[in-house]
Design a protein around this motif. Structure first.
Motif, mmCIF file in Angstrom:
data_model
loop_
_atom_site.group_PDB
_atom_site.id
_atom_site.type_symbol
_atom_site.label_atom_id
_atom_site.label_comp_id
_atom_site.label_asym_id
_atom_site.label_seq_id
_atom_site.Cartn_x
_atom_site.Cartn_y
_atom_site.Cartn_z
ATOM 1 N N LEU A 241 -5.527 7.464 5.158
ATOM 2 C CA LEU A 241 -6.200 8.675 5.626
ATOM 3 C C LEU A 241 -7.019 8.328 6.866
ATOM 4 C CD1 LEU A 241 -7.578 10.136 2.248
ATOM 5 C CD2 LEU A 241 -5.420 10.688 3.384
ATOM 6 N N TYR B 236 0.423 4.993 -4.672
ATOM 7 C CA TYR B 236 -0.804 5.751 -4.956
ATOM 8 C C TYR B 236 -1.297 5.381 -6.360
ATOM 9 C CZ TYR B 236 1.969 9.123 -7.755
ATOM 10 O OH TYR B 236 2.775 9.712 -8.692
ATOM 11 N N ILE C 128 0.822 -1.208 0.000
ATOM 12 C CA ILE C 128 0.000 0.000 0.000
ATOM 13 C C ILE C 128 0.858 1.261 0.000
ATOM 14 C CG2 ILE C 128 -1.955 -1.125 1.101
ATOM 15 C CD1 ILE C 128 -1.170 0.314 3.709
ATOM 16 N N THR D 265 -8.813 4.261 4.034
ATOM 17 C CA THR D 265 -9.325 5.406 4.791
ATOM 18 C C THR D 265 -10.046 4.880 6.023
ATOM 19 O OG1 THR D 265 -9.650 6.661 2.740
ATOM 20 C CG2 THR D 265 -10.746 7.484 4.719
ATOM 21 N N ASP E 110 -7.196 8.038 -4.541
ATOM 22 C CA ASP E 110 -5.845 7.617 -4.927
ATOM 23 C C ASP E 110 -5.201 6.718 -3.884
ATOM 24 O OD1 ASP E 110 -6.114 9.225 -7.154
ATOM 25 O OD2 ASP E 110 -5.029 10.918 -6.294
ATOM 26 N N ASN E 111 -5.714 6.731 -2.652
ATOM 27 C CA ASN E 111 -5.065 6.016 -1.552
ATOM 28 C C ASN E 111 -5.717 4.660 -1.315
ATOM 29 O OD1 ASN E 111 -7.370 7.633 -0.540
ATOM 30 N ND2 ASN E 111 -6.901 6.603 1.369
ATOM 31 N N ARG F 199 -0.343 1.941 -10.626
ATOM 32 C CA ARG F 199 0.093 1.985 -9.228
ATOM 33 C C ARG F 199 1.524 2.512 -9.171
ATOM 34 N NH1 ARG F 199 0.127 -3.522 -8.012
ATOM 35 N NH2 ARG F 199 -0.549 -3.959 -10.141
ATOM 36 N N ARG G 149 -1.366 12.469 -2.274
ATOM 37 C CA ARG G 149 -1.017 11.136 -2.765
ATOM 38 C C ARG G 149 0.051 10.470 -1.910
ATOM 39 N NH1 ARG G 149 -0.596 11.707 -9.376
ATOM 40 N NH2 ARG G 149 -2.774 11.182 -9.800
ATOM 41 N N ALA H 170 6.549 8.966 2.859
ATOM 42 C CA ALA H 170 5.166 8.644 3.196
ATOM 43 C C ALA H 170 4.668 9.462 4.378
ATOM 44 C CB ALA H 170 5.035 7.155 3.504
ATOM 45 N N ALA I 211 -0.001 10.101 1.151
ATOM 46 C CA ALA I 211 -0.634 9.530 2.345
ATOM 47 C C ALA I 211 -1.394 8.262 1.950
ATOM 48 C CB ALA I 211 -1.571 10.546 2.987
ATOM 49 N N PRO I 212 -0.754 7.084 2.063
ATOM 50 C CA PRO I 212 -1.467 5.846 1.714
ATOM 51 C C PRO I 212 -2.654 5.576 2.632
ATOM 52 C CG PRO I 212 0.918 5.480 1.870
ATOM 53 C CD PRO I 212 0.640 6.830 2.442
ATOM 54 N N GLY J 53 -10.573 11.836 0.719
ATOM 55 C CA GLY J 53 -9.574 12.067 -0.314
ATOM 56 C C GLY J 53 -10.175 11.999 -1.703
#
Length: 525
Positions: free
Chosen positions: A365, A265, A262, A393, A389-390, A275, A360, A283, A362-363, A386
């Motif tokens: 949230l 992004y 993970i 969450t 893209d991650n 990816r 992006r 990160a 932040a894998p 977001g």
């Protein structure tokens, strides 16, 4: 012969291409792609750039030819395109597996499981249950800090977590293969199932000083295997098993880690996602508070080591005291179709795109704008999340934590497992923070606060962009799992071959239900 088509006559090739063209009506695109593939020299592997270009051409041709409703079918469009491309690869003498090194399924989800509705949610209550049981009352700073630290540990340990998942499945599978023809083969075929019933999702009381969770889990797995293998497996079978394990580990584990990571992004294209890896040192953990987005580094400054809890705690305290930015909701951006993004980005001002690109990094949230836990998961996940893209969450309801996971990175079983792992990690940090004597003090340097300044023209573009079809959901608490498990046991008593899972039973019932269901007259009206 020089084109790799020596086993087929020209009429046979024309018939085959015609079959592909009927399956994926894309004009003359299949013939053009076949021509390009056959011009590649024999033995030369296909590049991923070539594969994506070819499949994008097929998607483009299909999109122009097929009825929109048919093209939008969940499986029919992308699955048919990938099938058609595989047939063209075979015709040109290429190995289809070379075109899909991560497997056809991963390629498929990158193309068709990328919209906002292609995510699944899990909900855990263990964090607040533990706090309530121990009568611990964390303030907002420490509650957020506990989960930020759990997310940081998740990123730093993710490779090791994946390695554990891979080894547990592969070791037990290979052992079953090696012992298949032995008189006591049955004792090894269910090993993974037995392990799954007892594997830990956090460090237990027997953890060694300084032992990380991945190291603890690997030690417990080795102890589990030793108790079932050491005294019973002949030396020759043990040697054959370990030889296969070492070979497979060398060849496959690195690729598995890369595919499932993970620390990545998603970069949307017209027909699929690319990816893009993120280095651990770059990160961040994204924190959403009062509709604002903040970034907290996952590493201590200038190192690749995890950020320290005291530093994170001070940053969270500063974050909660911040009132500099106006909320800039990104929810409308999450709801537009991913294929729209490339063109939309080109029309946005550069400063806005730069701020969106920071997100992006932040894998994971974490949204701490609490919502009522009684809401269905499909509604809870509609809060700020977001752009899509991650990979992951989290939403805090005050009583539970909801994990919203992208299907590109998680299947159901791995998603549930990671939710449990992160929940137990957050519990650990909650107990640590509660034991601290000093209250949190805001850091002098605040965490990065993202500023999304949308112009009217950009807001108009977003409103006019194609939207994802709203999802349909239903929740129930009346499912009788005990009755299902009892039914499985009854099947086993009738025949050992009846190894139906709970999922199998649900699918069977769905078939019966579909035949017998009659809608309510009010619903029909």
């Amino acid at each position: 012969g020089t084109l790799g088509l020596s086993k087929l006559s020209l009429p046979e090739i024309e018939v085959a291409v015609d079959q592909v063209a009927r399956m994926i009506p894309a004009g003359n695109v299949p013939g053009m792609i076949l021509s390009g593939l056959t011009r590649l020299s024999q033995g030369r592997k296909l590049s991923q750039k070539t594969v994506r270009r070819d499949i994008d051409l097929l998607f483009k041709g299909v999109g122009k030819t097929l009825d929109a409703a048919l093209y939008g079918a969940f499986f029919a469009g992308p699955a048919a395109v990938i099938w058609g491309y595989q047939q063209l690869l075979k015709l040109s003498g290429k190995n289809p597996e070379d075109a899909f090194p991560e497997g056809v399924w991963q390629f498929y989800v990158d193309y068709d499981m990328r919209e906002d509705t292609a995510r699944h949610a899990n909900e855990t209550h263990g964090f607040d249950t533990l706090l309530n049981r121990r009568q611990i009352r964390l303030d907002a700073v420490d509650r957020i800090t506990a989960w930020v630290m759990a997310a940081i540990q998740c990123l730093h340990q993710f490779d090791a977590l994946l390695a554990n998942e891979w080894r547990e499945r592969v070791y037990t599978h290979l052992l079953a293969e090696v012992t298949r023809n032995q008189p006591d083969a049955a004792r090894y075929t269910q090993l993974y199932r037995y392990w799954r019933q007892q594997r830990p999702y956090g460090c237990g009381p027997d953890a060694l000083p300084g032992e990380t969770y991945p190291a603890y889990r690997w030690r417990k797995f080795e102890e589990f295997l030793a108790g079932r293998v050491s005294d019973n497996l002949p030396a020759n079978l043990r040697d054959a098993w370990m030889a296969q394990v070492r070979r497979t580990e060398t060849e496959d584990l690195p690729a598995y880690r890369q595919q499932m990571s993970i620390l990545t992004y998603l970069d949307p294209g017209p027909y699929g996602e690319r990816r893009t890896p993120i280095s651990l040192s770059d990160a961040h953990i994204g924190v959403i508070q009062r509709g604002r987005y903040y970034l907290i580094p996952a590493c201590s400054p200038g190192t690749s080591r995890p950020a320290k809890a005291q530093t994170v705690r001070a940053q969270v305290a500063a974050l909660l005291a911040d009132a500099s930015n106006q909320p800039a909701p990104l929810t409308p951006l999450a709801e537009i179709k991913r294929a729209t993004w490339p063109g939309l980005r080109r029309k946005m001002n550069k400063n806005l795109v730069a701020e969106l690109d920071k997100l992006r990094l932040a894998p994971i949230l974490l949204n701490f704008d609490a919502q009522p836990s009684r809401l269905p998961l499909s509604q809870l996940r509609q809060a700020e999340r977001g752009l899509g893209d991650n990979a992951l969450t989290l939403f805090d309801t005050g009583d539970t934590i909801v994990f919203d996971q992208s299907h590109i990175f998680f299947d159901g079983a791995w998603g549930v497992a990671l939710s449990e792992i992160m929940t137990q990690e957050a519990q650990h940090w909650a107990l640590y923070l509660d034991a601290l004597d000093e209250p949190p003090q805001p850091a002098n340097e605040r965490p990065v606060s993202l500023s999304f300044n949308f112009r009217k023209a950009e807001l108009d573009l977003i409103r006019q962009a194609p939207q994802v079809t709203p999802e349909v959901s239903a929740e129930t608490e009346i499912v009788n799992l005990k009755a299902m498990l009892k039914l499985r046991q009854l099947f086993k008593q009738r025949s050992d071959l009846l190894g139906l899972t709970v999922n199998d039973l649900l699918i069977l019932y769905r078939a019966f239900h579909a035949a017998a269901y009659r809608p309510d007259p009010g619903l029909i009206a």
